[in-house]
Design an enzyme around this catalytic site. Structure first.
Site, PDB file in Angstrom:
ATOM      1  CG  ASP A 123     139.704  67.969  77.415  1.00 15.59           C
ATOM      2  OD1 ASP A 123     140.365  68.834  77.999  1.00 15.59           O
ATOM      3  OD2 ASP A 123     138.467  67.939  77.415  1.00 15.59           O
ATOM      4  CB  CYS A 180     153.341  90.758  75.853  1.00 13.50           C
ATOM      5  SG  CYS A 180     151.648  90.677  75.255  1.00 13.50           S
ATOM      6  CB  CYS A 183     146.291  87.459  77.637  1.00 17.94           C
ATOM      7  SG  CYS A 183     147.794  87.180  78.573  1.00 17.94           S
ATOM      8  CB  CYS A 206     137.774  81.525  83.434  1.00 15.61           C
ATOM      9  SG  CYS A 206     138.052  81.162  81.691  1.00 15.61           S
ATOM     10  CB  CYS A 233     135.843  83.201  76.835  1.00 19.96           C
ATOM     11  SG  CYS A 233     136.747  84.774  76.792  1.00 19.96           S
TER      12      CYS A 233
END
Ligand code: B12
Ligand code: SF4
Ligand code: SF4
Length: 332
Positions: A123, A180, A183, A206, A233
């Protein structure tokens, strides 16, 4: 070192997903630079300062690098899913868990291959983790920008061993998003934006950024869209069809730990907050940030019983918290 051996050893170390990418300049680096130029990184200085350039080539992290071993670890648990705190933060801090597993893997690899140079990344290193994980065959990059694996879904963390070992590389899987748009349609703040031929995240919109990374006040125009989110989220992953049958992790460190409800979070003193969030990803938002988020969430929930805790927050010596509480009180 054989590719299959690495995958077998990675599984032994608790990684459901593993693959190998070449330690070459990132093909997606130009996309990253464009993303930064558009301002999509918001105030996340670690993405835009001198470390931005480091991301261009993994050999900036380890000059002798030849391969990148990419791993994924599931974190999905059957937790509360009330949206208050996002799924990845229900358990212990994943940075430590992932690093321990990767150190274990280095040891097993050294037994097979002898000594080698390496750098472990989880990360925080300036490495385009999703790009290399895609190249290593761990999944495709969805329109929500998450790395998605069929059939495991996207509830997994990424980690890497950048290494001097030469290895056979994997290849990226096919993109299975198709037509799709779930989202994009479900994102309450329209943070998934079109940038030329692909979709990307404008962090400034965001909720994950607003509740975790942003240190100052939350711009008023985004507060309503934040709903009841206090930390992170998951909406763009919850609606993703590839997560409908997502397996649950076997990692005990990620199992749900007790966390107070919203009214009790509001009452946490500085010390109590630090006690409760020790070794939890939630610590990153800081006490002041979490109280700010709680105020916004209470305002959005709009319940009369929040008047009292909001009045307490309004009297806070922390100006940012007080201002968000005033905003919330106006909404009741
Ligand atoms: C900054 C950051 C954020 C920011 C920005 C998010 C973003 N999408 O960029 C914020 C704070 C918003 C955030 C949120 C979250 N994050 Co975050 N974050 C990061 C971090 C530190 C850097 C990401 C980055 O460089 N972003 C800049 C953009 C441009 O890069 P990118 O999306 O990775 O895109 C690159 C490639 O994917 C490629 N690309 C993009 N689109 C396409 C399309 C095609 C077709 C192709 C071929 C390539 C391609 O080009 C880009 C440049 O290399 C990484 C760790 C790391 N070191 O990489 C974790 C990381 C991406 N986050 C992670 C997680 C878990 C989250 C959250 C789920 C947490 C939460 N519940 O709140 C949310 C998810 C929000 C979302 N939809 O992305 C995981 C993702 C795991 C996974 N399965 O994908 C990571 C990898 C951390 C980890 N080690 O596990 N995050
Ligand atoms: S994490 Fe939430 S706010 Fe961010 S892009 Fe996904 S749905 Fe939108
Ligand atoms: S919700 Fe649909 S478009 Fe979005 S990432 Fe999942 S499959 Fe792709």
């Amino acid at each position: 070192m054989r590719n299959e051996t690495v995958k077998r050893l990675a599984r032994e170390c608790g990684f459901e997903l593993a693959g190998v990418a070449a330690a070459e300049p990132a093909a997606d680096f130009a996309k990253y630079q464009q993303w930064v130029e558009r301002g999509y990184a918001g105030e996340m200085g670690y993405l835009t300062d001198r470390r931005a350039e480091v991301r261009g080539d993994p050999r900036n992290l380890l000059p002798s690098a030849r391969s990148i071993i990419c791993v994924g670890k599931l974190y999905n648990t059957p937790g509360p899913a009330d949206g208050l705190i996002s799924r990845y933060a229900w358990g212990n801090d994943y940075h430590r868990v992932m690093r321990a597993g990767l150190e274990n893997l280095v040891e097993l690899l050294a037994r097979e291959a002898g000594p080698f140079e390496y750098k472990i990344c989880v990360d925080t290193a300036p490495l385009l983790e999703r790009s290399y994980a895609r190249e290593a065959g761990l999944g495709w990059i969805g329109k929500n920008t998450c790395l998605i694996h069929e059939p495991l879904g996207s509830w997994f963390f990424l980690g890497e061993i950048v290494t001097s070992l030469a290895m056979e590389t994997d290849s990226p899987p096919q993109d299975r998003c198709g037509t799709c748009t779930r989202c994009i349609d479900a994102c309450p703040t329209q943070a998934i934006v079109r940038d030329e031929e692909r979709w990307t995240i404008d962090s400034r919109r965001c909720i994950s950024y607003l509740t975790i990374e942003l240190r100052g006040p939350i711009p008023e125009e985004h507060r309503e869209g934040m709903g009841a989110h206090v930390f992170g989220c998951d909406i763009c992953q919850d609606v993703c069809p590839w997560n409908s049958r997502a397996p649950v992790t076997e990692e005990q460190a990620f199992s749900e730990r007790p966390f107070p409800d919203i009214e009790n979070i509001a009452k946490l003193s500085y010390d109590a907050y630090h006690q409760i969030t020790a070794d939890s990803p939630v610590a990153r938002a800081k006490h002041s940030g979490v109280l700010r988020n709680v105020a916004v969430a209470m305002g959005n929930l709009g319940l009369e019983r929040f008047r009292e805790p909001l009045e307490v927050l309004e009297a806070s010596p922390d100006e940012m918290v007080a201002e968000h509480a005033q905003w919330a009180l106006r909404k009741l």
